[in-house]
Scaffold this motif. Structure first.
Motif, mmCIF file in Angstrom:
data_model
loop_
_atom_site.group_PDB
_atom_site.id
_atom_site.type_symbol
_atom_site.label_atom_id
_atom_site.label_comp_id
_atom_site.label_asym_id
_atom_site.label_seq_id
_atom_site.Cartn_x
_atom_site.Cartn_y
_atom_site.Cartn_z
ATOM 1 N N ALA A 1 6.102 17.093 -16.881
ATOM 2 C CA ALA A 1 5.475 16.928 -15.572
ATOM 3 C C ALA A 1 4.890 15.525 -15.388
ATOM 4 N N ALA A 2 4.468 14.874 -16.451
ATOM 5 C CA ALA A 2 3.801 13.575 -16.353
ATOM 6 C C ALA A 2 4.638 12.528 -15.628
ATOM 7 N N PRO A 3 5.928 12.369 -15.916
ATOM 8 C CA PRO A 3 6.701 11.363 -15.178
ATOM 9 C C PRO A 3 6.759 11.653 -13.672
ATOM 10 N N LEU A 4 6.830 12.917 -13.307
ATOM 11 C CA LEU A 4 6.858 13.264 -11.883
ATOM 12 C C LEU A 4 5.526 12.939 -11.215
ATOM 13 N N VAL A 5 4.437 13.212 -11.896
ATOM 14 C CA VAL A 5 3.116 12.891 -11.355
ATOM 15 C C VAL A 5 2.957 11.379 -11.213
ATOM 16 N N ILE A 6 3.394 10.624 -12.185
ATOM 17 C CA ILE A 6 3.302 9.161 -12.121
ATOM 18 C C ILE A 6 4.138 8.619 -10.974
ATOM 19 N N LEU A 7 5.350 9.152 -10.798
ATOM 20 C CA LEU A 7 6.190 8.716 -9.674
ATOM 21 C C LEU A 7 5.543 9.040 -8.335
ATOM 22 N N ALA A 8 4.941 10.211 -8.207
ATOM 23 C CA ALA A 8 4.274 10.594 -6.957
ATOM 24 C C ALA A 8 3.091 9.672 -6.675
ATOM 25 N N LEU A 9 2.291 9.360 -7.696
ATOM 26 C CA LEU A 9 1.172 8.439 -7.516
ATOM 27 C C LEU A 9 1.655 7.041 -7.128
ATOM 28 N N ALA A 10 2.711 6.580 -7.764
ATOM 29 C CA ALA A 10 3.257 5.258 -7.432
ATOM 30 C C ALA A 10 3.762 5.237 -5.993
ATOM 31 N N ALA A 11 4.415 6.310 -5.561
ATOM 32 C CA ALA A 11 4.909 6.380 -4.180
ATOM 33 C C ALA A 11 3.749 6.357 -3.192
ATOM 34 N N LEU A 12 2.664 7.075 -3.485
ATOM 35 C CA LEU A 12 1.494 7.070 -2.599
ATOM 36 C C LEU A 12 0.849 5.690 -2.531
ATOM 37 N N LEU A 13 0.720 5.041 -3.689
ATOM 38 C CA LEU A 13 0.132 3.694 -3.705
ATOM 39 C C LEU A 13 0.993 2.699 -2.935
ATOM 40 N N LEU A 14 2.298 2.746 -3.144
ATOM 41 C CA LEU A 14 3.192 1.831 -2.434
ATOM 42 C C LEU A 14 3.201 2.115 -0.933
ATOM 43 N N ARG A 15 3.157 3.374 -0.577
ATOM 44 C CA ARG A 15 3.129 3.743 0.845
ATOM 45 C C ARG A 15 1.880 3.176 1.520
ATOM 46 N N GLY A 16 0.729 3.347 0.856
ATOM 47 C CA GLY A 16 -0.518 2.808 1.404
ATOM 48 C C GLY A 16 -0.486 1.296 1.492
ATOM 49 N N ARG A 17 0.077 0.665 0.502
ATOM 50 C CA ARG A 17 0.144 -0.810 0.498
ATOM 51 C C ARG A 17 1.049 -1.314 1.615
ATOM 52 N N PHE A 18 2.216 -0.699 1.788
ATOM 53 C CA PHE A 18 3.133 -1.122 2.852
ATOM 54 C C PHE A 18 2.561 -0.810 4.231
ATOM 55 N N ARG A 19 1.837 0.275 4.341
ATOM 56 C CA ARG A 19 1.239 0.638 5.625
ATOM 57 C C ARG A 19 0.174 -0.390 6.004
ATOM 58 N N ARG A 20 -0.668 -0.803 5.045
ATOM 59 C CA ARG A 20 -1.686 -1.831 5.323
ATOM 60 C C ARG A 20 -1.040 -3.154 5.676
ATOM 61 N N LYS A 21 0.030 -3.486 4.984
ATOM 62 C CA LYS A 21 0.718 -4.759 5.252
ATOM 63 C C LYS A 21 1.312 -4.727 6.666
ATOM 64 N N ALA A 22 1.901 -3.608 7.085
ATOM 65 C CA ALA A 22 2.477 -3.481 8.421
ATOM 66 C C ALA A 22 1.379 -3.535 9.481
ATOM 67 N N ASP A 23 0.229 -2.920 9.195
ATOM 68 C CA ASP A 23 -0.893 -2.971 10.147
ATOM 69 C C ASP A 23 -1.426 -4.389 10.280
ATOM 70 N N ASN A 24 -1.517 -5.134 9.184
ATOM 71 C CA ASN A 24 -2.000 -6.518 9.214
ATOM 72 C C ASN A 24 -1.036 -7.417 9.981
ATOM 73 N N GLU A 25 0.248 -7.190 9.836
ATOM 74 C CA GLU A 25 1.238 -7.996 10.559
ATOM 75 C C GLU A 25 1.213 -7.682 12.047
ATOM 76 N N GLY A 26 0.884 -6.436 12.412
ATOM 77 C CA GLY A 26 0.808 -6.054 13.813
ATOM 78 C C GLY A 26 -0.396 -6.651 14.510
ATOM 79 N N ASP A 27 -1.463 -7.010 13.766
ATOM 80 C CA ASP A 27 -2.673 -7.600 14.341
ATOM 81 C C ASP A 27 -2.511 -9.076 14.641
ATOM 82 N N LYS A 28 -1.558 -9.740 14.019
ATOM 83 C CA LYS A 28 -1.371 -11.183 14.215
ATOM 84 C C LYS A 28 -0.756 -11.449 15.578
ATOM 85 N N PRO A 29 -1.188 -12.576 16.248
ATOM 86 C CA PRO A 29 -0.629 -12.914 17.564
ATOM 87 C C PRO A 29 0.745 -13.493 17.509
#
Length: 143
Positions: free
Chosen positions: A115-143
């Motif tokens: 189960a550990a590899p699956l849990v690690i993959l799920a955590l990595a996917a959540l972290l990457l999703r949050g990081r890409f979402r913040r990056k997309a939000d920051n790019e949308g704020d720029k003029p």
């Protein structure tokens, strides 16, 4: 005094007994194949999935260790007697432990390893999703 004498004898005799085990003749089927090619194929397939406990990096089919020869003999003898390869694997696992098999088994004590590899993959996917979402939000704020 008697105990001390027994311990001293054991200490002096132990190094001479270990080489005696390796100098014993190999079991009959350690290096000789079965006469029936179908049974030998079954035995060979099983031996390739069992780990040599002395070498640890080789299967019993590839190892020249005396213990691997004894295990090959046991496998071939049991195959010749008509036993199922999976029954032989279970017998060896009962005798030597789970480590003897290259095929891991899911048990209550080992399920976290699966189960550990699956849990690690799920955590990595959540972290990457949050990081890409913040990056997309920051790019949308720029003029």
């Amino acid at each position: 005094m008697r105990r001390l004498l027994i311990v001293l004898c054991a200490l002096f005799l132990a190094p001479t007994l270990a080489p005696a085990q390796d100098s014993m003749p190999p079991a009959p089927y350690a290096y000789r194949q079965l006469d029936d090619p179908a049974k030998e194929a079954k035995a060979q397939a099983l031996m390739e999935t069992l780990r040599c406990l002395k070498c640890q990096s080789q299967s019993i089919a590839d190892s020249d260790a005396p213990m691997a020869g004894d295990m090959r003999h046991q496998v071939r003898t049991r195959i010749a007697a008509g036993e199922d390869p999976e029954e032989i694997r279970q017998w060896l696992i009962e005798r030597y432990g789970d480590y003897v098999s290259y095929t891991p088994q899911v048990k209550p004590i080992t399920w976290p390893l699966f189960a550990a590899p699956l849990v690690i993959l799920a955590l990595a996917a959540l972290l990457l999703r949050g990081r890409f979402r913040r990056k997309a939000d920051n790019e949308g704020d720029k003029p």
